[in-house]
Design an enzyme around this catalytic site. Structure first.
Site, mmCIF file in Angstrom:
data_model
loop_
_atom_site.group_PDB
_atom_site.id
_atom_site.type_symbol
_atom_site.label_atom_id
_atom_site.label_comp_id
_atom_site.label_asym_id
_atom_site.label_seq_id
_atom_site.Cartn_x
_atom_site.Cartn_y
_atom_site.Cartn_z
ATOM 1 N N ARG A 71 19.857 10.578 13.042
ATOM 2 C CA ARG A 71 18.272 11.416 12.918
ATOM 3 C C ARG A 71 18.641 12.837 13.322
ATOM 4 N NH1 ARG A 71 15.375 7.434 10.665
ATOM 5 N NH2 ARG A 71 15.534 5.549 11.883
ATOM 6 N N ASP A 72 19.627 13.079 14.197
ATOM 7 C CA ASP A 72 19.806 14.375 14.598
ATOM 8 C C ASP A 72 20.632 15.357 13.573
ATOM 9 O OD1 ASP A 72 20.438 16.719 15.868
ATOM 10 O OD2 ASP A 72 21.557 15.856 17.249
ATOM 11 N N LEU A 73 19.879 16.283 12.911
ATOM 12 C CA LEU A 73 20.341 17.201 11.950
ATOM 13 C C LEU A 73 21.035 18.595 12.644
ATOM 14 C CD1 LEU A 73 17.700 16.813 9.038
ATOM 15 C CD2 LEU A 73 20.063 15.648 9.372
ATOM 16 N N SER A 74 21.252 18.583 13.808
ATOM 17 C CA SER A 74 21.920 19.713 14.158
ATOM 18 C C SER A 74 23.297 19.902 13.509
ATOM 19 C CB SER A 74 21.797 19.571 15.670
ATOM 20 O OG SER A 74 22.773 18.711 16.000
ATOM 21 N N TRP A 75 23.848 18.997 13.035
ATOM 22 C CA TRP A 75 25.046 18.997 12.168
ATOM 23 C C TRP A 75 25.029 20.057 11.048
ATOM 24 C CZ3 TRP A 75 25.342 17.966 7.250
ATOM 25 C CH2 TRP A 75 24.381 17.050 6.762
#
Length: 147
Positions: A71-75
């Site tokens: 869910r984390d799109l910081s990539w």
């Protein structure tokens, strides 16, 4: 192959028949387009995938953030999307807006189309590169010819 008792010439002949892996790297026809399907699951995969795209071909980039994707799109900030500058780029997927922000910072001109299949259709006739993360790829392949 040799350890398993398969003659090298037989193994090599069989390897030459592989054209895609789970739909990855496959090229399909969609009306006016020849679409190469590329899966990129993590930042390192995205970096390598962006390197092998044909420089003169429009690109559809699809990103979701479902459980299987994380869910984390910081990539998105770890991927050098600057490589897409000067190309026709369409963003799509459940998290297309997040991707659009990242492309703005990368100074990549683009437009958004919420429907991934329609995103292909917004491009002029010819070749299209389609790069998607896991669930975006899975969902899209299921909607395309041969999916």
């Amino acid at each position: 192959a040799h350890r398993l008792g398969v003659p090298p010439h037989t193994a090599a002949a069989r390897l030459r028949t592989i054209t895609d892996i789970g739909g990855r790297y496959r090229t399909i026809r969609r009306s006016r387009h020849s679409v190469r399907l590329m899966l990129a699951k993590n930042p390192a995969g995205w970096v390598e995938t962006l390197r092998v795209l044909d420089e003169d071909t429009p690109v559809v980039v699809a990103v979701n953030a479902q459980e299987a994707d994380g869910r984390d799109l910081s990539w998105l900030w770890d991927v050098h999307f600057e490589r897409l500058r000067g190309r026709q780029v369409v963003v799509t997927g459940e998290r297309g807006a997040d991707l659009s922000v990242r492309l703005c910072y990368a100074e990549v001109a683009h437009w958004a189309e919420p429907d991934a299949v329609a995103a292909i259709d917004t491009l002029p006739p010819g070749a299209v590169e389609l790069v998607a993360n896991y669930t975006a790829f899975r969902d899209l392949v299921g909607r395309l010819p041969g999916g």
